[in-house]
Write an enzyme that holds these catalytic residues in place. Sequence first.
Site, PDB file in Angstrom:
ATOM      1  N   ARG A  46     -12.021   1.540   3.282  1.00 37.26           N
ATOM      2  CA  ARG A  46     -13.242   1.092   3.372  1.00 37.26           C
ATOM      3  C   ARG A  46     -13.283  -0.172   4.414  1.00 37.26           C
ATOM      4  O   ARG A  46     -13.989  -0.518   5.352  1.00 37.26           O
ATOM      5  CB  ARG A  46     -13.750   0.673   2.099  1.00 37.26           C
ATOM      6  CG  ARG A  46     -14.449   1.704   1.283  1.00 37.26           C
ATOM      7  CD  ARG A  46     -14.704   1.187  -0.313  1.00 37.26           C
ATOM      8  NE  ARG A  46     -13.219   1.532  -1.013  1.00 37.26           N
ATOM      9  CZ  ARG A  46     -13.154   0.780  -2.044  1.00 37.26           C
ATOM     10  NH1 ARG A  46     -13.899  -0.164  -2.637  1.00 37.26           N
ATOM     11  NH2 ARG A  46     -12.057   1.038  -2.825  1.00 37.26           N
ATOM     12  N   ASN A  67      -4.119   4.165  -6.293  1.00 37.47           N
ATOM     13  CA  ASN A  67      -3.752   5.140  -5.428  1.00 37.47           C
ATOM     14  C   ASN A  67      -3.751   6.539  -6.261  1.00 37.47           C
ATOM     15  O   ASN A  67      -4.181   7.379  -5.574  1.00 37.47           O
ATOM     16  CB  ASN A  67      -2.546   4.937  -4.447  1.00 37.47           C
ATOM     17  CG  ASN A  67      -2.276   5.793  -3.668  1.00 37.47           C
ATOM     18  OD1 ASN A  67      -2.719   5.967  -2.529  1.00 37.47           O
ATOM     19  ND2 ASN A  67      -1.157   6.615  -3.859  1.00 37.47           N
ATOM     20  N   GLU A  95      -8.566   0.078   1.408  1.00 44.10           N
ATOM     21  CA  GLU A  95      -8.108  -0.052   2.707  1.00 44.10           C
ATOM     22  C   GLU A  95      -8.783   0.831   3.516  1.00 44.10           C
ATOM     23  O   GLU A  95      -9.198   0.637   4.590  1.00 44.10           O
ATOM     24  CB  GLU A  95      -6.505   0.248   2.824  1.00 44.10           C
ATOM     25  CG  GLU A  95      -5.974   0.230   4.380  1.00 44.10           C
ATOM     26  CD  GLU A  95      -4.470  -0.062   4.268  1.00 44.10           C
ATOM     27  OE1 GLU A  95      -4.103   0.410   5.547  1.00 44.10           O
ATOM     28  OE2 GLU A  95      -3.870  -0.455   3.363  1.00 44.10           O
ATOM     29  N   GLN A 122       0.606  -1.187   0.140  1.00 49.53           N
ATOM     30  CA  GLN A 122      -0.024   0.235   0.071  1.00 49.53           C
ATOM     31  C   GLN A 122       0.837   1.063  -0.117  1.00 49.53           C
ATOM     32  O   GLN A 122       1.718   1.495   0.935  1.00 49.53           O
ATOM     33  CB  GLN A 122      -0.999  -0.065   1.126  1.00 49.53           C
ATOM     34  CG  GLN A 122      -1.834   1.238   1.511  1.00 49.53           C
ATOM     35  CD  GLN A 122      -2.641   1.890   0.543  1.00 49.53           C
ATOM     36  OE1 GLN A 122      -2.223   2.536  -0.273  1.00 49.53           O
ATOM     37  NE2 GLN A 122      -3.638   1.357   0.553  1.00 49.53           N
TER      38      GLN A 122
END
Length: 290
Positions: free
Chosen positions: A93, A125, A91, A49
């Site tokens: 959510r 992202n 992420e 991430q």
Amino acid sequence: MAKAIKKQALGRGLSALLNDEGSSHSHASKSAAQFVALSLDQIKVNPYQPRTRFSESALKELESSIKALGLIQPITVRETKDGYYELVSGERRYRASKNIGLKEIPAYIRSANDQELLEMALVENIQRQDLDPIEIALTYQRLLEDVSLSITELGDRLGKDRTTVTNYLRLLKLDPLIQSGIRDGFISMGHGRSLINIEHTEDQLALYEEILDKKLSVRETEERVKALKSSGQKTVKTSKPSQQNDTELSQKLDTTVLIKSNAKGAGMVQIKFKNQKEFEALRKKLLGEN
């Protein structure tokens, strides 16, 4: 156990990115676009991430929205070898759903290797509207280095021209204190692009302080840079940013923690890590997940 549920509407951009109409998975025997309900306990966050900062206020707003309307847009995951599911996107959510005590969450399962997972997470992202210029630049850099894309290939995938991509990447050449100023909104990307043209870091920092003190516009900053380069003289030095090691934090996190600040007290915290595994361990400590 994953349970099949009725397909819900995906955002147009994410749907196109994930190409859900052309994918398949073991839980969707009837349709490649079928979703499943996953237990939140079965889901792990994506180690790739690129987004590390999540607004608490925005997260609270999302929690209220989910309580009132439910989760409109499913998360996307991939199945791992240990029987869990790893987040590809969603992420915020996932975090919001977990915070309000939901047991299950609608999800779309797709196949992806580590490099594909990283690329999907990075591209998803970068499509967000609330990223600051430094976050965008760092994401571009990871796509170039970790996914092995050229600047031209990166621009083609994102619908950006080469110049735009290059302008963002050049911001990463600025001193970390100036980068922090851009991230926190003290100066704009335009200011940053002007400061890049100054060769010496100490001169960049001096003009950065002047921008803050005198509230210089981008145009005024550009003129100061031109004058500086044409005269060959250095800017008038202001107080030099201080840097010190925070012993207590360093001991607690078992790594070097540097505090950089200027005369006004603004600055940044720099936490060093050697690899992705060490970063994840530090992240868990900071989030209190250990």
